[in-house]
Design a protein around this motif. Structure first.
Motif, short mmCIF file in Angstrom:
data_model
loop_
_atom_site.label_atom_id
_atom_site.label_comp_id
_atom_site.label_asym_id
_atom_site.label_seq_id
_atom_site.Cartn_x
_atom_site.Cartn_y
_atom_site.Cartn_z
N GLU A 186 0.87 -1.17 0.00
CA GLU A 186 0.00 0.00 0.00
C GLU A 186 0.91 1.22 0.00
O GLU A 186 1.76 1.37 0.87
CB GLU A 186 -0.88 0.01 1.24
CG GLU A 186 -1.93 -1.07 1.24
CD GLU A 186 -2.82 -1.00 2.47
OE1 GLU A 186 -2.90 0.08 3.10
OE2 GLU A 186 -3.41 -2.02 2.81
N VAL A 187 0.74 2.06 -0.99
CA VAL A 187 1.59 3.23 -1.12
C VAL A 187 0.71 4.47 -1.03
O VAL A 187 -0.35 4.53 -1.66
CB VAL A 187 2.36 3.22 -2.46
CG1 VAL A 187 3.23 4.45 -2.61
CG2 VAL A 187 3.19 1.95 -2.57
N GLY A 188 1.12 5.43 -0.26
CA GLY A 188 0.35 6.66 -0.14
C GLY A 188 1.18 7.75 0.48
O GLY A 188 2.25 7.51 1.04
N LEU A 189 0.71 8.95 0.36
CA LEU A 189 1.37 10.10 0.96
C LEU A 189 0.47 10.66 2.05
O LEU A 189 -0.76 10.65 1.91
CB LEU A 189 1.64 11.19 -0.08
CG LEU A 189 2.61 10.82 -1.20
CD1 LEU A 189 2.67 11.94 -2.22
CD2 LEU A 189 4.00 10.58 -0.62
N ARG A 190 1.08 11.15 3.09
CA ARG A 190 0.33 11.78 4.17
C ARG A 190 0.80 13.20 4.32
O ARG A 190 2.00 13.48 4.21
CB ARG A 190 0.59 11.07 5.50
CG ARG A 190 -0.02 9.73 5.62
CD ARG A 190 0.14 9.21 7.03
NE ARG A 190 1.57 9.15 7.39
CZ ARG A 190 2.10 8.19 8.11
NH1 ARG A 190 1.36 7.23 8.57
NH2 ARG A 190 3.38 8.19 8.40
N ASP A 191 -0.13 14.09 4.57
CA ASP A 191 0.25 15.46 4.90
C ASP A 191 0.71 15.48 6.34
O ASP A 191 0.17 14.76 7.18
CB ASP A 191 -0.95 16.41 4.75
CG ASP A 191 -1.26 16.72 3.29
OD1 ASP A 191 -0.33 16.61 2.47
OD2 ASP A 191 -2.41 17.05 2.99
N GLY A 192 1.69 16.27 6.61
CA GLY A 192 2.15 16.36 7.98
C GLY A 192 3.41 17.21 8.06
O GLY A 192 3.93 17.68 7.05
N SER A 193 3.85 17.42 9.25
CA SER A 193 5.07 18.16 9.47
C SER A 193 5.73 17.60 10.72
O SER A 193 5.11 16.89 11.51
CB SER A 193 4.79 19.65 9.63
OG SER A 193 3.91 19.86 10.73
N THR A 194 6.98 17.94 10.87
CA THR A 194 7.71 17.49 12.04
C THR A 194 7.92 18.67 12.98
O THR A 194 7.82 19.82 12.57
CB THR A 194 9.07 16.88 11.66
OG1 THR A 194 9.85 17.90 11.02
CG2 THR A 194 8.89 15.70 10.73
N ARG A 195 8.20 18.34 14.21
CA ARG A 195 8.53 19.37 15.20
C ARG A 195 9.89 19.04 15.78
O ARG A 195 10.24 17.88 15.94
CB ARG A 195 7.52 19.35 16.35
CG ARG A 195 6.14 19.74 15.98
CD ARG A 195 5.28 19.85 17.22
NE ARG A 195 5.59 18.79 18.18
CZ ARG A 195 4.79 18.41 19.14
NH1 ARG A 195 3.64 18.99 19.29
NH2 ARG A 195 5.13 17.46 19.97
N PRO A 196 10.62 20.09 16.12
CA PRO A 196 11.89 19.80 16.79
C PRO A 196 11.61 19.24 18.18
O PRO A 196 10.52 19.45 18.72
CB PRO A 196 12.57 21.18 16.86
CG PRO A 196 11.46 22.16 16.76
CD PRO A 196 10.39 21.51 15.94
N PRO A 197 12.57 18.56 18.75
CA PRO A 197 12.35 18.04 20.10
C PRO A 197 12.19 19.19 21.09
O PRO A 197 12.65 20.31 20.85
CB PRO A 197 13.61 17.22 20.39
CG PRO A 197 14.62 17.68 19.41
CD PRO A 197 13.89 18.23 18.23
#
Length: 184
Positions: A133-144
């Protein structure tokens, strides 16, 4: 083990454990050291969960943990293997690692093991094909999150940096050299 066959929660497992044809029974291995003063923790009396209604929930959970651990110790080892799956999709390479459980044995009665957690993988063999299953998700990372001084001290202890007597000096030197700043 015998009285545990009456448990509504792990009785079916205890019954299988006592069935010689199941091959599930294994004499518990001895510990590394026996000082004679501290016998292994084990259930000394069977109590059915239905009879525990007046017990505090913590006491019920401890009794369940001890009973399940005891039954797991009397069981054959679980058998598994780590698998590494490498795939190429349109020139992009992906790698996944996971555990494949071949024989569950004691895992059937002891849900607290990491083998019962995420990370299990189907039993792939080299050359097998599958449709990922291949897909893209919207999202972002946060610094620790920023470290508090107590967090820094815990990390220093974990990595063997300094002693109790010198940790404050290490932190002061780090601040003086401008490697870090302290927010009040």
């Amino acid at each position: 083990v015998g009285p545990h066959v009456h448990s509504t929660q792990w009785g079916a497992y205890a019954t299988r454990l006592l069935d010689e044809s199941s091959g599930l029974w294994r004499r518990p291995p001895g510990g590394g050291h026996d000082d004679g003063a501290h016998p292994p923790i084990h259930p000394t009396k069977f109590t059915n969960p239905g009879e525990m209604s007046d017990w505090p929930s913590d006491k019920r959970r401890v009794y369940e943990l001890i009973s399940r651990h005891f039954l797991a110790c009397c069981s054959e080892r679980a058998v598994g293997s780590e698998k590494v799956v490498r795939i190429d999709i349109a020139g992009e390479k992906f790698t996944s690692r996971g555990t494949t459980v071949k024989m569950r044995n004691w895992l059937d009665v002891y849900p607290y093991s990491k083998w019962n957690q995420a990370g299990l993988m189907p039993d792939f063999n080299e050359g097998d094909t599958f449709s990922p299953e291949v897909g893209l998700r919207d999202g972002s990372t946060r610094p620790p999150e920023r470290l508090k001084e107590t967090d820094l001290i815990a990390l220093m202890e974990q990595h063997g940096i300094g002693t109790d007597a010198t940790m404050a000096q290490h932190i002061d030197t780090t601040l003086k050299r401008g490697y870090a700043t302290r927010e009040e």
